[in-house]
Enzyme design. Structure first.
Site, mmCIF file in Angstrom:
data_model
loop_
_atom_site.group_PDB
_atom_site.id
_atom_site.type_symbol
_atom_site.label_atom_id
_atom_site.label_comp_id
_atom_site.label_asym_id
_atom_site.label_seq_id
_atom_site.Cartn_x
_atom_site.Cartn_y
_atom_site.Cartn_z
ATOM 1 N N THR A 42 1.011 -1.184 0.017
ATOM 2 C CA THR A 42 0.129 -0.138 -0.083
ATOM 3 C C THR A 42 0.768 1.242 0.040
ATOM 4 O O THR A 42 0.633 2.103 -0.697
ATOM 5 C CB THR A 42 -1.163 0.141 1.303
ATOM 6 N N GLY A 62 4.090 -5.327 10.821
ATOM 7 C CA GLY A 62 5.370 -6.095 10.512
ATOM 8 C C GLY A 62 5.286 -7.190 9.413
ATOM 9 O O GLY A 62 6.244 -7.996 9.284
ATOM 10 N N GLY A 94 5.635 -6.851 6.602
ATOM 11 C CA GLY A 94 6.915 -6.806 5.716
ATOM 12 C C GLY A 94 8.245 -6.645 6.177
ATOM 13 O O GLY A 94 9.082 -6.253 5.727
ATOM 14 N N GLU A 113 10.107 1.010 11.021
ATOM 15 C CA GLU A 113 8.947 1.657 11.030
ATOM 16 C C GLU A 113 8.532 2.447 12.391
ATOM 17 O O GLU A 113 8.015 3.416 12.412
ATOM 18 C CB GLU A 113 7.733 0.767 10.508
HETATM 19 O O1 DER Z 1 5.090 -4.427 7.441
HETATM 20 C C1 DER Z 1 4.419 -3.590 7.661
HETATM 21 O O2 DER Z 1 4.202 -3.003 8.702
HETATM 22 C C2 DER Z 1 3.640 -3.278 6.530
HETATM 23 O O3 DER Z 1 3.118 -1.779 6.482
HETATM 24 C C3 DER Z 1 2.538 -3.861 6.256
HETATM 25 O O4 DER Z 1 1.718 -4.261 7.577
HETATM 26 C C4 DER Z 1 1.301 -3.509 5.453
HETATM 27 O O5 DER Z 1 1.830 -4.050 4.246
HETATM 28 P P1 DER Z 1 0.567 -4.120 2.870
HETATM 29 O O6 DER Z 1 0.338 -2.807 2.528
HETATM 30 O O7 DER Z 1 1.400 -4.843 1.806
HETATM 31 O O8 DER Z 1 -0.728 -4.755 3.343
#
Ligand code: DER
Length: 223
Positions: free
Chosen positions: A31, A95, A97, A103
């Protein structure tokens, strides 16, 4: 609207929160990638970005957006990031990702956390999504036993058949089967366990705004 189209919708909507002439905090994930692509269309109106992962840094730089280190800036006005889950108070599980540590660092250095997510991420209670926890490898077995004692079941995240190594050189433990009824208390407790680098509950660093992508358009939640 497909999930991808919903992500594009909220990624573009986040531009309205970017303070022109300043450096914006940028998270990680699919996203956020839509937000980075949208940010590139106004790159001459911003000073640059602070990134929360190697992946986001590479995408930003490929699009010609200057990337600053956290130590080169002071307080950021806005941090834009996704979430794996977000509840009615702006508490999040993050998390997915594997970027949760950086973050949380960038979020801590930002005044307003704007979460961008498709509607599937909005939940009543956190804990259905496997909870990511960044751990120093030598502590991983003991930390997994501590989660099992809480009724969870924990595993070390694998990538290409071996333990995933984060941008910080650590590993990720994913925990299922937890009901995180009190995110603030849970985050405070687990963050103190020896060997835990970051727990993927964002309660202190909760979201202040969530731009939620729905088939009816972008819903703005404020917390
Ligand atoms: O790793 C993370 O915190 C990312 O923000 C994840 O939680 C959201 O990833 P997505 O937008 O690919 O669903």
């Amino acid at each position: 609207l497909t999930q991808d189209e919903l992500k594009t919708l909220v990624g573009q909507a986040a531009l309205q929160y970017v303070v022109r002439g300043e450096i914006v905090g940028v998270g990680t994930g699919s996203t956020v990638n839509k937000f980075i692509d949208a940010l590139a269309t106004i790159k001459d109106q911003i000073k640059g970005a602070v990134s929360s992962s190697v992946a986001s840094t590479e995408r930003l730089q490929a699009l010609g957006i200057p990337v600053f280190d956290c130590n080169e800036v002071t307080q950021l006005a806005v941090y834009i990031d996704g979430a794996d889950e977000i509840d009615g108070k702006g508490y999040m599980v993050k998390g997915g990702g594997a970027a949760l540590t950086r973050e949380k660092i960038v979020a801590a250095q930002s005044t307003q956390f704007v979460c961008i997510a498709d509607e599937s991420k909005l939940v009543q209670t956190l804990g259905k999504f496997p909870l990511p926890v960044e751990v120093i490898p030598m502590a991983s077995q003991r930390v997994m036993r501590q989660f099992q004692a809480l009724g969870g079941s924990a595993s070390i995240r694998q990538k290409d058949g071996k333990p995933l190594v984060t941008d910080n050189g650590q590993c990720i433990v994913d925990v299922t089967g937890l009901q995180i009824a009190d995110p603030l208390a849970f985050e405070a407790t687990v963050s103190q366990w020896p060997g835990v680098v970051t727990v993927g509950v964002f309660a202190v660093q909760r979201a202040h705004v969530c731009l939620l992508g729905t088939p009816a358009g972008v819903k703005t939640l404020t917390f």
